[in-house]
Motif scaffolding. Structure first.
Motif, PDB file in Angstrom:
ATOM      1  N   MET A   9    -122.076 -29.625 -57.543  1.00 46.56           N
ATOM      2  CA  MET A   9    -120.903 -30.188 -56.881  1.00 46.56           C
ATOM      3  C   MET A   9    -120.195 -29.128 -56.027  1.00 46.56           C
ATOM      4  SD  MET A   9    -117.642 -32.226 -58.502  1.00 46.56           S
ATOM      5  CE  MET A   9    -116.579 -30.852 -58.926  1.00 46.56           C
ATOM      6  N   ILE A  10    -120.021 -27.943 -56.585  1.00 48.06           N
ATOM      7  CA  ILE A  10    -119.364 -26.863 -55.848  1.00 48.06           C
ATOM      8  C   ILE A  10    -120.196 -26.463 -54.636  1.00 48.06           C
ATOM      9  CG2 ILE A  10    -118.677 -24.437 -55.971  1.00 48.06           C
ATOM     10  CD1 ILE A  10    -117.937 -24.971 -58.921  1.00 48.06           C
ATOM     11  N   ALA A  11    -121.517 -26.329 -54.832  1.00 49.99           N
ATOM     12  CA  ALA A  11    -122.394 -25.936 -53.736  1.00 49.99           C
ATOM     13  C   ALA A  11    -122.380 -26.991 -52.629  1.00 49.99           C
ATOM     14  CB  ALA A  11    -123.814 -25.728 -54.244  1.00 49.99           C
ATOM     15  N   THR A  12    -122.392 -28.264 -53.014  1.00 49.26           N
ATOM     16  CA  THR A  12    -122.367 -29.351 -52.029  1.00 49.26           C
ATOM     17  C   THR A  12    -121.090 -29.292 -51.208  1.00 49.26           C
ATOM     18  OG1 THR A  12    -123.668 -30.760 -53.504  1.00 49.26           O
ATOM     19  CG2 THR A  12    -122.461 -31.849 -51.716  1.00 49.26           C
ATOM     20  N   PHE A  13    -119.970 -29.089 -51.891  1.00 53.00           N
ATOM     21  CA  PHE A  13    -118.687 -28.997 -51.203  1.00 53.00           C
ATOM     22  C   PHE A  13    -118.693 -27.855 -50.187  1.00 53.00           C
ATOM     23  CE2 PHE A  13    -114.645 -26.646 -51.136  1.00 53.00           C
ATOM     24  CZ  PHE A  13    -113.836 -27.577 -50.492  1.00 53.00           C
ATOM     25  N   LEU A  14    -119.105 -26.667 -50.624  1.00 52.04           N
ATOM     26  CA  LEU A  14    -119.078 -25.499 -49.743  1.00 52.04           C
ATOM     27  C   LEU A  14    -120.007 -25.673 -48.542  1.00 52.04           C
ATOM     28  CD1 LEU A  14    -118.993 -22.607 -52.375  1.00 52.04           C
ATOM     29  CD2 LEU A  14    -117.127 -23.377 -50.904  1.00 52.04           C
ATOM     30  N   VAL A  15    -121.205 -26.209 -48.786  1.00 51.67           N
ATOM     31  CA  VAL A  15    -122.161 -26.382 -47.696  1.00 51.67           C
ATOM     32  C   VAL A  15    -121.634 -27.371 -46.660  1.00 51.67           C
ATOM     33  CG1 VAL A  15    -124.423 -27.303 -47.099  1.00 51.67           C
ATOM     34  CG2 VAL A  15    -124.198 -25.728 -49.026  1.00 51.67           C
ATOM     35  N   LEU A  16    -121.082 -28.478 -47.128  1.00 52.85           N
ATOM     36  CA  LEU A  16    -120.619 -29.514 -46.195  1.00 52.85           C
ATOM     37  C   LEU A  16    -119.443 -29.041 -45.342  1.00 52.85           C
ATOM     38  CD1 LEU A  16    -120.902 -32.751 -48.356  1.00 52.85           C
ATOM     39  CD2 LEU A  16    -122.300 -32.082 -46.399  1.00 52.85           C
ATOM     40  N   ILE A  17    -118.516 -28.275 -45.944  1.00 49.06           N
ATOM     41  CA  ILE A  17    -117.376 -27.848 -45.129  1.00 49.06           C
ATOM     42  C   ILE A  17    -117.753 -26.681 -44.223  1.00 49.06           C
ATOM     43  CG2 ILE A  17    -115.662 -28.663 -46.773  1.00 49.06           C
ATOM     44  CD1 ILE A  17    -115.208 -25.726 -47.557  1.00 49.06           C
ATOM     45  N   MET A  18    -118.687 -25.836 -44.665  1.00 44.46           N
ATOM     46  CA  MET A  18    -119.077 -24.712 -43.818  1.00 44.46           C
ATOM     47  C   MET A  18    -119.935 -25.186 -42.642  1.00 44.46           C
ATOM     48  SD  MET A  18    -119.404 -21.353 -46.299  1.00 44.46           S
ATOM     49  CE  MET A  18    -121.083 -21.476 -46.521  1.00 44.46           C
ATOM     50  N   LEU A  19    -120.685 -26.254 -42.850  1.00 43.41           N
ATOM     51  CA  LEU A  19    -121.468 -26.838 -41.763  1.00 43.41           C
ATOM     52  C   LEU A  19    -120.646 -27.841 -40.954  1.00 43.41           C
ATOM     53  CD1 LEU A  19    -124.933 -27.423 -43.507  1.00 43.41           C
ATOM     54  CD2 LEU A  19    -124.258 -25.553 -41.980  1.00 43.41           C
ATOM     55  N   LYS A  20    -119.391 -28.043 -41.354  1.00 48.92           N
ATOM     56  CA  LYS A  20    -118.466 -28.961 -40.678  1.00 48.92           C
ATOM     57  C   LYS A  20    -118.992 -30.390 -40.651  1.00 48.92           C
ATOM     58  CE  LYS A  20    -116.566 -25.318 -37.766  1.00 48.92           C
ATOM     59  NZ  LYS A  20    -116.233 -24.850 -36.405  1.00 48.92           N
ATOM     60  N   LYS A  21    -119.662 -30.780 -41.728  1.00 52.19           N
ATOM     61  CA  LYS A  21    -120.130 -32.153 -41.847  1.00 52.19           C
ATOM     62  C   LYS A  21    -119.026 -33.066 -42.395  1.00 52.19           C
ATOM     63  CE  LYS A  21    -124.316 -31.223 -40.488  1.00 52.19           C
ATOM     64  NZ  LYS A  21    -124.791 -31.700 -39.175  1.00 52.19           N
ATOM     65  N   MET A  22    -118.046 -32.459 -43.075  1.00 53.51           N
ATOM     66  CA  MET A  22    -116.908 -33.202 -43.602  1.00 53.51           C
ATOM     67  C   MET A  22    -115.669 -32.334 -43.463  1.00 53.51           C
ATOM     68  SD  MET A  22    -118.322 -34.963 -47.137  1.00 53.51           S
ATOM     69  CE  MET A  22    -116.872 -36.015 -47.339  1.00 53.51           C
ATOM     70  N   SER A  23    -114.528 -32.976 -43.357  1.00 53.02           N
ATOM     71  CA  SER A  23    -113.277 -32.229 -43.359  1.00 53.02           C
ATOM     72  C   SER A  23    -112.988 -31.780 -44.791  1.00 53.02           C
ATOM     73  CB  SER A  23    -112.135 -33.100 -42.847  1.00 53.02           C
ATOM     74  OG  SER A  23    -111.836 -34.115 -43.787  1.00 53.02           O
ATOM     75  N   PRO A  24    -112.224 -30.695 -44.977  1.00 55.07           N
ATOM     76  CA  PRO A  24    -111.926 -30.238 -46.334  1.00 55.07           C
ATOM     77  C   PRO A  24    -111.261 -31.309 -47.187  1.00 55.07           C
ATOM     78  CG  PRO A  24    -111.382 -28.519 -44.766  1.00 55.07           C
ATOM     79  CD  PRO A  24    -111.743 -29.735 -43.961  1.00 55.07           C
ATOM     80  N   ILE A  25    -110.314 -32.060 -46.626  1.00 54.22           N
ATOM     81  CA  ILE A  25    -109.627 -33.082 -47.419  1.00 54.22           C
ATOM     82  C   ILE A  25    -110.610 -34.141 -47.891  1.00 54.22           C
ATOM     83  CG2 ILE A  25    -108.030 -35.023 -47.259  1.00 54.22           C
ATOM     84  CD1 ILE A  25    -106.108 -33.332 -45.766  1.00 54.22           C
ATOM     85  N   ALA A  27    -113.869 -33.860 -48.211  1.00 50.81           N
ATOM     86  CA  ALA A  27    -114.822 -33.274 -49.153  1.00 50.81           C
ATOM     87  C   ALA A  27    -114.192 -33.069 -50.517  1.00 50.81           C
ATOM     88  CB  ALA A  27    -115.343 -31.946 -48.605  1.00 50.81           C
ATOM     89  N   LEU A  28    -112.937 -32.634 -50.554  1.00 50.83           N
ATOM     90  CA  LEU A  28    -112.252 -32.401 -51.828  1.00 50.83           C
ATOM     91  C   LEU A  28    -112.049 -33.682 -52.614  1.00 50.83           C
ATOM     92  CD1 LEU A  28    -109.555 -29.807 -50.695  1.00 50.83           C
ATOM     93  CD2 LEU A  28    -111.321 -29.400 -52.411  1.00 50.83           C
ATOM     94  N   VAL A  29    -112.011 -34.804 -51.926  1.00 49.58           N
ATOM     95  CA  VAL A  29    -111.779 -36.090 -52.601  1.00 49.58           C
ATOM     96  C   VAL A  29    -113.092 -36.814 -52.908  1.00 49.58           C
ATOM     97  CG1 VAL A  29    -110.776 -38.398 -52.344  1.00 49.58           C
ATOM     98  CG2 VAL A  29    -109.490 -36.375 -51.605  1.00 49.58           C
ATOM     99  N   LEU A  30    -113.950 -36.951 -51.913  1.00 47.97           N
ATOM    100  CA  LEU A  30    -115.124 -37.816 -52.065  1.00 47.97           C
ATOM    101  C   LEU A  30    -116.228 -37.189 -52.905  1.00 47.97           C
ATOM    102  CD1 LEU A  30    -115.358 -39.284 -48.441  1.00 47.97           C
ATOM    103  CD2 LEU A  30    -114.332 -40.307 -50.490  1.00 47.97           C
ATOM    104  N   ILE A  31    -116.464 -35.889 -52.734  1.00 45.22           N
ATOM    105  CA  ILE A  31    -117.557 -35.252 -53.481  1.00 45.22           C
ATOM    106  C   ILE A  31    -117.309 -35.273 -54.986  1.00 45.22           C
ATOM    107  CG2 ILE A  31    -118.758 -33.061 -53.876  1.00 45.22           C
ATOM    108  CD1 ILE A  31    -118.495 -32.552 -50.870  1.00 45.22           C
ATOM    109  N   PRO A  32    -116.133 -34.845 -55.482  1.00 46.11           N
ATOM    110  CA  PRO A  32    -115.908 -34.938 -56.931  1.00 46.11           C
ATOM    111  C   PRO A  32    -115.911 -36.370 -57.447  1.00 46.11           C
ATOM    112  CG  PRO A  32    -113.902 -34.246 -55.792  1.00 46.11           C
ATOM    113  CD  PRO A  32    -115.014 -34.162 -54.806  1.00 46.11           C
TER     114      PRO A  32
END
Length: 477
Positions: A9-25, A27-32
């Motif tokens: 879950m943590i790795a998915t969050f970091l990868v998606l925001i660093m690749l700008k595939k999702m906004s931080p907000i 990603a913080l809500v939908l991934i968990p």
């Protein structure tokens, strides 16, 4: 299984925001939320989120009113002397500007609050970075690392948590660590020098007059002010295009160098309408009193900032329309930061509620080789770097450090050594997606969180390792 899902879950969050595939907000809500369903506890998602929001609500309130308070102080000119002093030192030299950013962030960090540090630092330095087209991630990275080192002050949070969790004196933890932390701060300054040289090579050097000089009255001007008010720094668009374009010879036109009208930052116009020179010493005394009250813990920090913001608005802007204008000027920053904090509450709530964080910690501790027992202080220092990035300070210091201390005690390693080693990861921790203050930093600097993360992680981890190495070299850890 929970261990694997937690790390995934943590790795998915970091990868998606660093690749700008999702906004931080998002990603913080939908991934968990998605991983909560994977764990089989989707029915309890509401409870986890409410628990997370409840735990972070005081932090969100503190940030909201801190932004209003310091925004008002910037509007009325409290920090103008600091800005002028830093600009005078920097002289529009990118190298000096980056080093000045680190120095300013370190000095302001003495109040023990990261959000305050970032608001003042960004407000002071952003116009100059923007004007010279310097890299904004350099500013956010240097400020975060400087604050991370200084965050180990006894009133900063981590030291107090370690002292409470291990039932030892905060001064016994912090005072012996001063030489190692000084080396860490020196490392940040050296890194600032290196990054500054890189920026100087890329951009060249201007004089301060070329950067900040106001155009003659007949030239067209763009006025940039806090929250979009056109009452800030007057920037000419007349004949001084060569000065605005810099000495790098890049061939870009002058208008591209000017701050955008919607940057939302207070300039240094000495005649802006929000200045309150007659109230300067009142505002200075109010701010010092507020910081002393924070350090002495006279009242909870959210309450202090709530009272401070109300008093600052009432005294400096007694008329209701003026107060509404100031609140409106800073509403965007308030909304962005508080929204990010509550989104982070979903992430932390699921991590803790599902038990992922406990299983991850148990797995990490359980995989420490027996032969490392006598070196548990070193192990604690190394583990603190990733763990304080992926966990809140509360989770690390109250959940992990006591376990590491027990393991160390069984091999003759003192509790104080473990406590000191646990501070090593703070330079990286301040850029963790679970730290609300980092959203103040990137939000005010108009930097994507993913860009900041990509830039800062390697340098902050290196700074942490320097602190660890110095602690071992001096016999502190």
């Amino acid at each position: 299984m929970l261990t694997i899902l937690g790390f995934t879950m943590i790795a998915t969050f970091l990868v998606l925001i660093m690749l700008k595939k999702m906004s931080p907000i998002a990603a913080l809500v939908l991934i968990p939320a998605l991983f909560c369903v994977f764990v089989g506890k989707g029915a309890k998602l509401g409870d986890y989120v409410i628990d997370g929001v409840t735990s972070l609500a005081p932090t969100a309130a503190m940030l909201m009113f801190a932004i209003v308070y310091f925004g008002v102080m910037i509007d009325v000119g409290l920090f103008d002397p600091i800005v002028r002093g830093i600009l005078k030192f920097c002289k529009a030299d990118p190298l000096r500007i980056v080093v000045g950013t680190a120095v300013l962030a370190a000095i302001v960090s003495l109040d023990g609050d990261g959000s305050t540090t970032f608001m003042i630092t960004v407000s002071a330095m952003y116009p100059l970075y923007k004007r010279l087209k310097m890299s904004l991630v350099v500013m956010t990275g240097v400020a975060a690392m400087a604050n991370g080192v200084m965050n180990t002050l006894p009133w900063g949070g981590p030291t107090a948590r370690a002292a409470t969790a291990l039932k030892v004196s905060a001064s016994d933890i912090f005072v012996p660590m001063i030489p190692a932390l000084a080396v860490g701060m020196l490392a940040v300054l050296v890194l600032s020098y290196v990054l500054g040289r890189r920026e100087r090579k890329r951009l060249g050097v201007l004089t301060l007059d070329e950067v900040l000089v106001e155009e003659p009255a007949e030239s067209e001007t763009v006025l940039v002010g806090a929250g979009g008010d056109k009452k800030g720094l007057a920037v000419g668009k007349g004949d001084n295009k060569q000065a605005a374009s810099g000495s790098s010879g890049s061939g870009t036109d002058a208008d591209a160098e000017l701050p955008d009208e919607d940057d939302g930052f207070q300039g240094l116009d000495p005649n802006r309408a929000t200045l309150r020179p007659k109230l300067y010493w009142f505002n200075a005394l109010l701010t010092v009193t507020l910081l002393v009250a924070m350090i002495m813990e006279w009242l909870p920090i959210p309450v202090l900032f709530l009272l401070g913001a109300a008093l600052a608005l009432t005294v400096n802007f007694p008329h209701m329309p003026d107060q509404k204008a100031r609140l409106g000027a800073h509403a965007e920053n308030v909304l962005n930061v508080s929204g990010m904090v509550f989104a982070a509450a979903v992430f932390t709530g699921v991590l803790q509620g599902t038990g992922m964080v406990d299983h991850m910690a148990t797995w990490l501790v359980g995989n420490i080789p027996d032969g490392m027992g006598p070196h548990m202080a070193f192990v604690t220092g190394v583990l603190s770097i990733p763990l304080t990035y992926f966990m809140s300070n509360d989770g690390f210091y109250f959940g992990i450090v006591p376990v590491l201390a027990e393991a160390g005690n069984a091999h003759g390693v003192s509790t104080l050594e473990i406590a000191r080693a646990s501070l090593v990861g703070q330079p990286l921790h301040m850029s963790s997606p679970l730290v609300p203050a980092v959203y103040v930093l990137v939000g005010m600097a108009k930097v994507e969180f993913g860009d900041h993360t990509r830039f800062v992680v390697k340098w902050a981890a290196l700074t942490s390792l320097v602190v660890l190495g110095a602690g071992i070299l001096f016999g502190i850890i």
